[in-house]
Design an enzyme around this catalytic site. Structure first.
Site, PDB file in Angstrom:
ATOM      1  N   ARG A  46       0.851  -1.200   0.000  1.00 17.34           N
ATOM      2  CA  ARG A  46       0.000   0.000   0.000  1.00 17.34           C
ATOM      3  C   ARG A  46       0.879   1.239   0.000  1.00 17.34           C
ATOM      4  O   ARG A  46       0.638   2.197  -0.726  1.00 17.34           O
ATOM      5  CB  ARG A  46      -0.956   0.002   1.209  1.00 17.34           C
ATOM      6  CG  ARG A  46      -1.635   1.368   1.406  1.00 17.34           C
ATOM      7  CD  ARG A  46      -2.922   1.327   2.206  1.00 17.34           C
ATOM      8  NE  ARG A  46      -2.890   0.455   3.348  1.00 17.34           N
ATOM      9  CZ  ARG A  46      -2.288   0.730   4.515  1.00 17.34           C
ATOM     10  NH1 ARG A  46      -1.643   1.875   4.682  1.00 17.34           N
ATOM     11  NH2 ARG A  46      -2.321  -0.140   5.500  1.00 17.34           N
ATOM     12  N   TYR A  98     -15.624  16.383 -15.912  1.00 21.66           N
ATOM     13  CA  TYR A  98     -16.181  15.032 -15.967  1.00 21.66           C
ATOM     14  C   TYR A  98     -17.279  14.893 -14.892  1.00 21.66           C
ATOM     15  O   TYR A  98     -17.110  15.366 -13.769  1.00 21.66           O
ATOM     16  CB  TYR A  98     -15.037  14.018 -15.748  1.00 21.66           C
ATOM     17  CG  TYR A  98     -15.531  12.637 -15.428  1.00 21.66           C
ATOM     18  CD1 TYR A  98     -16.353  11.947 -16.323  1.00 21.66           C
ATOM     19  CD2 TYR A  98     -15.184  12.010 -14.244  1.00 21.66           C
ATOM     20  CE1 TYR A  98     -16.817  10.682 -16.020  1.00 21.66           C
ATOM     21  CE2 TYR A  98     -15.637  10.735 -13.937  1.00 21.66           C
ATOM     22  CZ  TYR A  98     -16.466  10.080 -14.834  1.00 21.66           C
ATOM     23  OH  TYR A  98     -16.929   8.835 -14.532  1.00 21.66           O
ATOM     24  N   ASP A 170      -6.795  18.409 -14.623  1.00 19.07           N
ATOM     25  CA  ASP A 170      -7.067  17.062 -15.116  1.00 19.07           C
ATOM     26  C   ASP A 170      -6.586  17.004 -16.563  1.00 19.07           C
ATOM     27  O   ASP A 170      -7.158  17.634 -17.451  1.00 19.07           O
ATOM     28  CB  ASP A 170      -8.579  16.786 -15.012  1.00 19.07           C
ATOM     29  CG  ASP A 170      -8.937  15.354 -15.367  1.00 19.07           C
ATOM     30  OD1 ASP A 170      -8.196  14.729 -16.144  1.00 19.07           O
ATOM     31  OD2 ASP A 170      -9.972  14.871 -14.872  1.00 19.07           O
ATOM     32  N   LYS A 195      -7.810   5.895 -19.436  1.00 23.43           N
ATOM     33  CA  LYS A 195      -8.064   6.405 -20.780  1.00 23.43           C
ATOM     34  C   LYS A 195      -6.828   6.252 -21.669  1.00 23.43           C
ATOM     35  O   LYS A 195      -6.366   5.155 -21.866  1.00 23.43           O
ATOM     36  CB  LYS A 195      -8.556   7.851 -20.674  1.00 23.43           C
ATOM     37  CG  LYS A 195      -9.692   8.040 -19.644  1.00 23.43           C
ATOM     38  CD  LYS A 195     -10.929   7.321 -20.063  1.00 23.43           C
ATOM     39  CE  LYS A 195     -12.090   7.266 -19.103  1.00 23.43           C
ATOM     40  NZ  LYS A 195     -12.034   7.641 -17.750  1.00 23.43           N
TER      41      LYS A 195
HETATM   42  C1  LIG Z   1     -11.560  13.677 -17.631  1.00 21.24           C
HETATM   43  C2  LIG Z   1     -11.768  12.559 -16.659  1.00 21.24           C
HETATM   44  N1  LIG Z   1     -11.258  12.645 -15.419  1.00 21.24           N
HETATM   45  C3  LIG Z   1     -11.432  11.662 -14.509  1.00 21.24           C
HETATM   46  C4  LIG Z   1     -12.175  10.531 -14.801  1.00 21.24           C
HETATM   47  C5  LIG Z   1     -12.366   9.465 -13.759  1.00 21.24           C
HETATM   48  O1  LIG Z   1     -11.533   8.387 -14.007  1.00 21.24           O
HETATM   49  P1  LIG Z   1     -11.864   6.857 -13.613  1.00 21.24           P
HETATM   50  O2  LIG Z   1     -13.046   6.442 -14.407  1.00 21.24           O
HETATM   51  O3  LIG Z   1     -10.584   6.149 -13.984  1.00 21.24           O
HETATM   52  O4  LIG Z   1     -12.110   6.836 -12.146  1.00 21.24           O
HETATM   53  C6  LIG Z   1     -12.716  10.401 -16.081  1.00 21.24           C
HETATM   54  C7  LIG Z   1     -13.519   9.199 -16.424  1.00 21.24           C
HETATM   55  O5  LIG Z   1     -14.216   9.148 -17.408  1.00 21.24           O
HETATM   56  C8  LIG Z   1     -12.520  11.437 -17.031  1.00 21.24           C
HETATM   57  O6  LIG Z   1     -13.043  11.369 -18.278  1.00 21.24           O
END
Ligand SMILES: Cc1ncc(COP(=O)(O)O)c(C=O)c1O
Length: 380
Positions: A46, A98, A170, A195
């Site tokens: 961890r 998101y 992000d 992604k």
């Molecule tokens: C721009 C963006 N940030 C964060 C996330 C969250 O990621 P996760 O689905 O791996 O938890 C997503 C998921 O679609 C996303 O598109």
């Protein structure tokens, strides 16, 4: 080392123990101590794990940051970062982040005493007017999900510096191949490695990159305290994906440009959202701050939800699925899928209409992708 080489060689490669060229998967929860109080660098997975460490070093170097941290999901990465704050603190966030980010802030963290203002981050005055004595953080996502809005990062960083605020970006959509936010002064970069970084739709994961020793120490503390870290096997999958990030991103973009060009001339289409198009309001800023425009294209259908349903039923090469960034092309309906956690009136206010479709343009032959869109858009 340059980007392409970092993606393949960063971190401890080859492995110090036996010279393995492929990073070994240290699938272990715990590590034998050499002596009482003396480890060989690792004690418990961890806290830290050698496979995870290679991924963390690789992402940190690709982003040009101080240290990297790998998480179980993108949301685990975001949840950890937001815990850098404490009750009473205020965050200004982009309004079309998101849907899961919005849900974490609005439906979870508010209950722990954090406050949030969501706004379009394209106007200096609007952002400055929202700043309060309790504001601690500016959270941005550019290009944004699903509208591909572009934020001028230098402008936001300038505001943050004047008001002593932490900036979090992000960078999931652009990846460090197209955009390196730390070069513009961003303090913390977050990723859903699910992604493009992984790129094959076979893992969920997240990452954070820091820019100071202080932030690195605080993020490592929270990762360990909250247990939000990624598993060794998932780290290995992301590492394997990153090795081909460069070639994948180039081809994703090439295909996305062709798809955006095709859609913008289609009579059933009301509008196309892709920062690579001259007509996109953020095109000039995107051209300045990014090396490319990415592989996601959103578009709105003139005939609304009925046309959306017919399109999504007919696609063949594109699959109807959540997520993005994999080699296989995907299509989704933000209003009922990725952004369903946003209340309807809020969603409509930010521009996520019922007629909006988001495409993750994959690496298939472009003619097959265009043919698929063409037949799916035919009047029924
Ligand atoms: C721009 C963006 N940030 C964060 C996330 C969250 O990621 P996760 O689905 O791996 O938890 C997503 C998921 O679609 C996303 O598109």
């Amino acid at each position: 080392m340059r980007f392409e080489t970092i993606a393949i060689h960063a971190g401890e490669r080859p492995d110090a123990a036996f010279g393995a060229v492929s990073v070994p998967i240290y699938q272990t929860s715990t590590f034998v101590f050499e002596d009482v109080g003396k480890t060989r660098g690792y004690d418990y997975s961890r806290t830290a794990n050698p496979t995870r460490k290679v991924l963390e070093d690789t992402i940190a170097q690709l982003e040009g940051g101080k240290a990297g941290f790998a998480f179980a999901t993108g949301m685990a990465a975001e949840a950890t970062v937001i815990h850098l704050l404490k009750a009473g603190d205020h965050v200004i966030s982009a309004d079309d982040v998101y849907g899961g980010t919005y849900r974490l802030f609005q439906n979870v963290m508010r209950d722990f005493g954090l406050d949030f203002t969501f706004l379009r981050m394209d106007d200096r005055e609007r952002i400055e007017e929202a700043i309060r004595p309790s504001t601690r953080m500016l959270w941005l996502e550019t290009p944004s999900n699903p509208l591909l809005n572009i934020t001028d990062i230098e402008m936001v960083v300038d505001i943050a510096n004047r008001h002593d605020l932490m900036t979090v970006m992000d960078n999931t959509f652009a990846t460090p191949y197209f955009l390196r936010p730390i070069e513009y002064g961003i303090d913390l970069v977050v990723h859903s490695t699910t992604k493009y970084l992984n790129g094959h739709c076979d893992v969920v994961g997240g990452a954070v990159v820091t820019t100071t020793d202080d932030l690195s120490g605080r993020v490592q503390f929270l990762l360990n305290a909250m247990g939000t870290c990624a598993s060794p096997f998932d780290c290995w999958l992301v590492l394997r994906g990153i090795e081909t990030l460069t070639v994948r991103m180039k081809q994703h973009e090439k295909n996305a440009i062709a798809v955006a060009d095709y859609l913008k001339g289609h009579p059933a289409v009301k509008g196309v959202f892709y920062p690579g198009l001259d007509s996109h309001p953020g095109h000039e800023i995107a051209k300045r701050q990014m090396k490319g425009f990415g592989g996601v294209v959103s578009f709105e259908l003139k005939e609304g939800i009925e046309a959306v349903n017919s399109f999504l039923k007919r696609i063949n090469v594109f699959s109807l699925a959540e997520s993005l960034g994999g080699v296989a092309s995907l299509a989704e309906h933000p209003a009922t899928m990725s952004h369903a956690s946003m209340p309807k009136d809020y969603r409509e206010k930010v521009g996520i209409t019922e007629g909006l479709i988001r495409l993750s343009v994959g690496l298939e032959n472009i003619n097959d992708l265009i043919d698929d869109l063409c037949q799916a858009l035919e009047p029924s």
